[in-house]
Design a protein around this motif. Structure first.
Motif, PDB file in Angstrom:
ATOM      1  N   LEU A  23       0.822  -1.201   0.000  1.00  0.00           N
ATOM      2  CA  LEU A  23       0.000   0.000   0.000  1.00  0.00           C
ATOM      3  C   LEU A  23       0.861   1.258   0.000  1.00  0.00           C
ATOM      4  O   LEU A  23       0.591   2.212  -0.740  1.00  0.00           O
ATOM      5  N   THR A  24       1.901   1.271   0.805  1.00  0.00           N
ATOM      6  CA  THR A  24       2.801   2.423   0.860  1.00  0.00           C
ATOM      7  C   THR A  24       3.514   2.623  -0.477  1.00  0.00           C
ATOM      8  O   THR A  24       3.662   3.753  -0.961  1.00  0.00           O
ATOM      9  N   ALA A  25       3.944   1.537  -1.097  1.00  0.00           N
ATOM     10  CA  ALA A  25       4.594   1.636  -2.408  1.00  0.00           C
ATOM     11  C   ALA A  25       3.629   2.200  -3.446  1.00  0.00           C
ATOM     12  O   ALA A  25       4.027   3.009  -4.297  1.00  0.00           O
ATOM     13  N   ALA A  26       2.380   1.810  -3.392  1.00  0.00           N
ATOM     14  CA  ALA A  26       1.389   2.337  -4.329  1.00  0.00           C
ATOM     15  C   ALA A  26       1.171   3.836  -4.122  1.00  0.00           C
ATOM     16  O   ALA A  26       1.086   4.594  -5.088  1.00  0.00           O
ATOM     17  N   VAL A  27       1.100   4.258  -2.885  1.00  0.00           N
ATOM     18  CA  VAL A  27       0.911   5.686  -2.595  1.00  0.00           C
ATOM     19  C   VAL A  27       2.115   6.497  -3.076  1.00  0.00           C
ATOM     20  O   VAL A  27       1.958   7.570  -3.662  1.00  0.00           O
ATOM     21  N   VAL A  28       3.305   5.996  -2.842  1.00  0.00           N
ATOM     22  CA  VAL A  28       4.511   6.699  -3.285  1.00  0.00           C
ATOM     23  C   VAL A  28       4.547   6.770  -4.810  1.00  0.00           C
ATOM     24  O   VAL A  28       4.881   7.802  -5.393  1.00  0.00           O
ATOM     25  N   GLY A  29       4.182   5.678  -5.472  1.00  0.00           N
ATOM     26  CA  GLY A  29       4.141   5.681  -6.935  1.00  0.00           C
ATOM     27  C   GLY A  29       3.149   6.690  -7.480  1.00  0.00           C
ATOM     28  O   GLY A  29       3.435   7.407  -8.433  1.00  0.00           O
ATOM     29  N   LEU A  30       1.977   6.763  -6.879  1.00  0.00           N
ATOM     30  CA  LEU A  30       0.982   7.745  -7.306  1.00  0.00           C
ATOM     31  C   LEU A  30       1.456   9.172  -7.040  1.00  0.00           C
ATOM     32  O   LEU A  30       1.176  10.079  -7.823  1.00  0.00           O
ATOM     33  N   ALA A  31       2.172   9.371  -5.963  1.00  0.00           N
ATOM     34  CA  ALA A  31       2.708  10.703  -5.670  1.00  0.00           C
ATOM     35  C   ALA A  31       3.716  11.126  -6.734  1.00  0.00           C
ATOM     36  O   ALA A  31       3.713  12.282  -7.182  1.00  0.00           O
ATOM     37  N   PHE A  32       4.582  10.207  -7.146  1.00  0.00           N
ATOM     38  CA  PHE A  32       5.543  10.533  -8.208  1.00  0.00           C
ATOM     39  C   PHE A  32       4.841  10.858  -9.516  1.00  0.00           C
ATOM     40  O   PHE A  32       5.213  11.803 -10.215  1.00  0.00           O
ATOM     41  N   LEU A  33       3.816  10.095  -9.868  1.00  0.00           N
ATOM     42  CA  LEU A  33       3.074  10.364 -11.101  1.00  0.00           C
ATOM     43  C   LEU A  33       2.364  11.713 -11.031  1.00  0.00           C
ATOM     44  O   LEU A  33       2.342  12.469 -12.007  1.00  0.00           O
ATOM     45  N   SER A  34       1.784  12.018  -9.886  1.00  0.00           N
ATOM     46  CA  SER A  34       1.106  13.303  -9.716  1.00  0.00           C
ATOM     47  C   SER A  34       2.095  14.450  -9.832  1.00  0.00           C
ATOM     48  O   SER A  34       1.809  15.465 -10.472  1.00  0.00           O
ATOM     49  N   TYR A  35       3.240  14.307  -9.212  1.00  0.00           N
ATOM     50  CA  TYR A  35       4.252  15.357  -9.271  1.00  0.00           C
ATOM     51  C   TYR A  35       4.705  15.587 -10.703  1.00  0.00           C
ATOM     52  O   TYR A  35       4.873  16.729 -11.139  1.00  0.00           O
ATOM     53  N   ASP A  36       4.887  14.508 -11.449  1.00  0.00           N
ATOM     54  CA  ASP A  36       5.328  14.623 -12.842  1.00  0.00           C
ATOM     55  C   ASP A  36       4.290  15.385 -13.668  1.00  0.00           C
ATOM     56  O   ASP A  36       4.642  16.256 -14.466  1.00  0.00           O
ATOM     57  N   GLN A  37       3.015  15.084 -13.471  1.00  0.00           N
ATOM     58  CA  GLN A  37       1.965  15.774 -14.211  1.00  0.00           C
ATOM     59  C   GLN A  37       1.877  17.247 -13.812  1.00  0.00           C
ATOM     60  O   GLN A  37       1.699  18.116 -14.661  1.00  0.00           O
ATOM     61  N   LEU A  38       1.996  17.530 -12.531  1.00  0.00           N
ATOM     62  CA  LEU A  38       1.948  18.922 -12.072  1.00  0.00           C
ATOM     63  C   LEU A  38       3.139  19.718 -12.581  1.00  0.00           C
ATOM     64  O   LEU A  38       3.005  20.889 -12.947  1.00  0.00           O
TER      65      LEU A  38
END
Length: 61
Positions: A23-38
């Motif tokens: 779960l933590t790995a999934a959250v971190v992965g989504l955070a990286f994707l969000s940061y890239d889009q922003l």
């Protein structure tokens, strides 16, 4: 010995830890994707703002 192996196979004490790690790995992965889009969308806004400021400075001089 067989009794120990059976109890070891049915023991689920570490299962919750594995779930939290996934779960933590999934959250971190989504955070990286969000940061890239922003970051990509912020570049467009910053360029437009810079051009507007440069135009305003040229206009004032």
């Amino acid at each position: 010995m067989i009794k120990f192996i059976k109890s070891f196979c049915h023991d689920e004490d570490g299962a919750i830890t594995v779930e939290w790690v996934v779960l933590t790995a999934a959250v971190v992965g989504l955070a990286f994707l969000s940061y890239d889009q922003l970051e990509a969308s912020n570049e467009v806004v910053l360029e437009a703002t810079g051009e507007a400021v440069a135009t305003a400075v040229d206009y004032l001089e």
